[in-house]
Design a protein around this motif. Sequence first.
Motif, short mmCIF file in Angstrom:
data_model
loop_
_atom_site.label_atom_id
_atom_site.label_comp_id
_atom_site.label_asym_id
_atom_site.label_seq_id
_atom_site.Cartn_x
_atom_site.Cartn_y
_atom_site.Cartn_z
N ARG A 138 45.93 -13.81 69.43
CA ARG A 138 46.21 -13.84 68.52
C ARG A 138 44.97 -13.85 67.66
O ARG A 138 44.65 -13.30 66.93
CB ARG A 138 47.56 -13.83 67.78
CG ARG A 138 47.39 -14.23 67.38
CD ARG A 138 48.84 -14.66 66.60
NE ARG A 138 49.02 -16.19 66.56
CZ ARG A 138 50.35 -16.98 66.14
NH1 ARG A 138 50.68 -16.68 64.92
NH2 ARG A 138 50.16 -18.28 66.52
N GLY A 145 42.19 -14.52 69.57
CA GLY A 145 40.83 -13.78 69.57
C GLY A 145 40.48 -12.39 69.66
O GLY A 145 39.26 -11.50 69.22
N LEU A 146 41.16 -11.70 69.43
CA LEU A 146 41.67 -10.47 69.44
C LEU A 146 42.33 -9.57 68.10
O LEU A 146 42.15 -8.35 67.69
CB LEU A 146 41.92 -10.02 70.44
CG LEU A 146 42.34 -8.36 70.62
CD1 LEU A 146 40.91 -7.27 70.63
CD2 LEU A 146 42.64 -7.81 72.70
N MET A 147 43.97 -9.72 68.07
CA MET A 147 45.17 -9.27 67.37
C MET A 147 44.51 -9.42 65.58
O MET A 147 44.23 -8.62 65.03
CB MET A 147 46.16 -10.20 67.48
CG MET A 147 47.23 -9.51 66.12
SD MET A 147 48.74 -10.00 66.75
CE MET A 147 49.81 -8.93 66.78
N GLN A 148 43.67 -10.64 65.89
CA GLN A 148 43.13 -10.98 63.94
C GLN A 148 42.06 -10.53 63.53
O GLN A 148 42.03 -9.50 62.87
CB GLN A 148 43.59 -12.81 63.37
CG GLN A 148 44.50 -12.88 63.26
CD GLN A 148 45.25 -14.57 63.83
OE1 GLN A 148 44.13 -15.46 63.65
NE2 GLN A 148 46.38 -15.34 62.97
N PRO A 149 40.87 -10.56 64.96
CA PRO A 149 39.89 -9.67 64.20
C PRO A 149 39.58 -8.29 63.77
O PRO A 149 39.45 -7.48 63.38
CB PRO A 149 38.94 -10.23 65.10
CG PRO A 149 39.45 -11.12 66.01
CD PRO A 149 41.02 -11.43 65.76
N LEU A 150 41.33 -7.59 65.14
CA LEU A 150 41.35 -6.34 65.06
C LEU A 150 42.05 -5.55 63.45
O LEU A 150 41.55 -5.17 62.27
CB LEU A 150 42.32 -5.90 66.29
CG LEU A 150 42.76 -4.62 66.04
CD1 LEU A 150 41.34 -3.69 66.24
CD2 LEU A 150 42.64 -4.37 67.91
N ALA A 151 42.77 -6.51 62.67
CA ALA A 151 43.97 -6.87 61.64
C ALA A 151 42.44 -6.68 60.68
O ALA A 151 42.24 -6.00 59.86
CB ALA A 151 44.41 -7.45 61.78
N ALA A 168 39.09 -6.19 61.19
CA ALA A 168 37.97 -5.07 61.93
C ALA A 168 38.87 -3.39 60.74
O ALA A 168 37.92 -2.86 60.11
CB ALA A 168 37.77 -5.06 62.65
N LEU A 169 40.10 -3.73 61.15
CA LEU A 169 40.77 -1.76 60.65
C LEU A 169 40.77 -2.10 59.22
O LEU A 169 40.40 -1.25 58.72
CB LEU A 169 42.24 -2.34 61.23
CG LEU A 169 42.64 -1.85 62.57
CD1 LEU A 169 43.41 -1.93 63.05
CD2 LEU A 169 41.80 0.11 62.52
N ALA A 170 40.94 -3.42 58.64
CA ALA A 170 41.26 -3.30 56.97
C ALA A 170 39.73 -2.98 56.80
O ALA A 170 39.38 -2.40 55.51
CB ALA A 170 41.83 -4.56 56.53
#
Lengths: 204, 204
Positions: A43, A45-51, A53-55
């Motif tokens: 969550r 390391g990947l999910m929050q940074p991806l959210a 980066a997408l935004a």
Amino acid sequence: MPDRFTPPAAPVGIDGLIALLAKLPGLGPRSARRAVLQLIKKREGLMQPLARALADVAESIKICGQCGNVDVVDPCAICRDPRRDAGLLCVVEDVADLWALDRAGLFRGRYHVLGALYRPRWVGPDDLSIPALIARAQSPDLQEVILALNATVDGQTTAHYITDRLADCGVEVTALAHGLPVGGELDYLDDGTLAAALKARRKF
Amino acid sequence: MPDRFTPPAAPVGIDGLIALLAKLPGLGPRSARRAVLQLIKKREGLMQPLARALADVAESIKICGQCGNVDVVDPCAICRDPRRDAGLLCVVEDVADLWALDRAGLFRGRYHVLGALYRPRWVGPDDLSIPALIARAQSPDLQEVILALNATVDGQTTAHYITDRLADCGVEVTALAHGLPVGGELDYLDDGTLAAALKARRKF
């Protein structure tokens, strides 16, 4: 034994996330579920940074008004780069092709993204960015237009069409050498083949 | 012809997004680039909703304190659902297996996620949620524990171990029938095979 009934397969928020991820090319419903489980495990390391980066990218993405590349600035980083040779212009079908060529690291000029290929009766020159290309070709700096288009019927039709339209602009028009496999698509080429095709480019 | 040099392959924000997407199972760098181009094309329909869904799920995700499922509520929707049969408990290795079984829509009981398989000297009973499973097996409502574990050595070792530990709990312990291909993994089964294996479950 229990009767068949249909429970909710996964919670609504997670279901929605799976459905959105499954729309990406390369992911189906099953791989989207695996991706979501992976995201949940990572969550922070990947999910929050991806959210984020997408935004961020969704917020800041721009289409370069000069070449049609996508970037967070307009003009894009390639068009802004003073080290790029203003005498060389490489024409590609779409941004994926631009990225593929630029990844190969062989080309020091700038790009022009058509957006599609010319298909008489379906896609006309005004649907592509051909008027903008002709305008750029008027620049006294420009010496050579390199056509880096798919080696398909549509790609070669487009190449011939552009060559005709650029005939009076006083620029040399070249095309990638037939190092690319006939019928193949540019975005799938390995860098070595791309390099061979670039180096052996011929007068069109 | 131009010398080889290395320009930035894509802008930094987009590069970062590609790198994050490429970490998902099923996506590599090339498919991540294609996914990003797709996202950029569908900024309002896909990219922004995906960013929001990721942020929402990352914010609200919880591990169910009863069964180990992931959900946005704790206890999870399955554990809360009063239509679920409190007499049936299905033991799975991980959440992917739980989702696979629940998707098949055949099982009306509840689940227990072990988190891993028992591997003597590497993964012990306390690394799995076996103490919690034994506690749940004490419930007077519970009649049957169904072991839905991979048909691998580790899966069957775990099944035997759990059967031993549950021997004094007065519940019936069953296992999925050998409809599942030996050596295969549960998460990859089609629903029909899962159904056959569930229906033909045998006393373990």
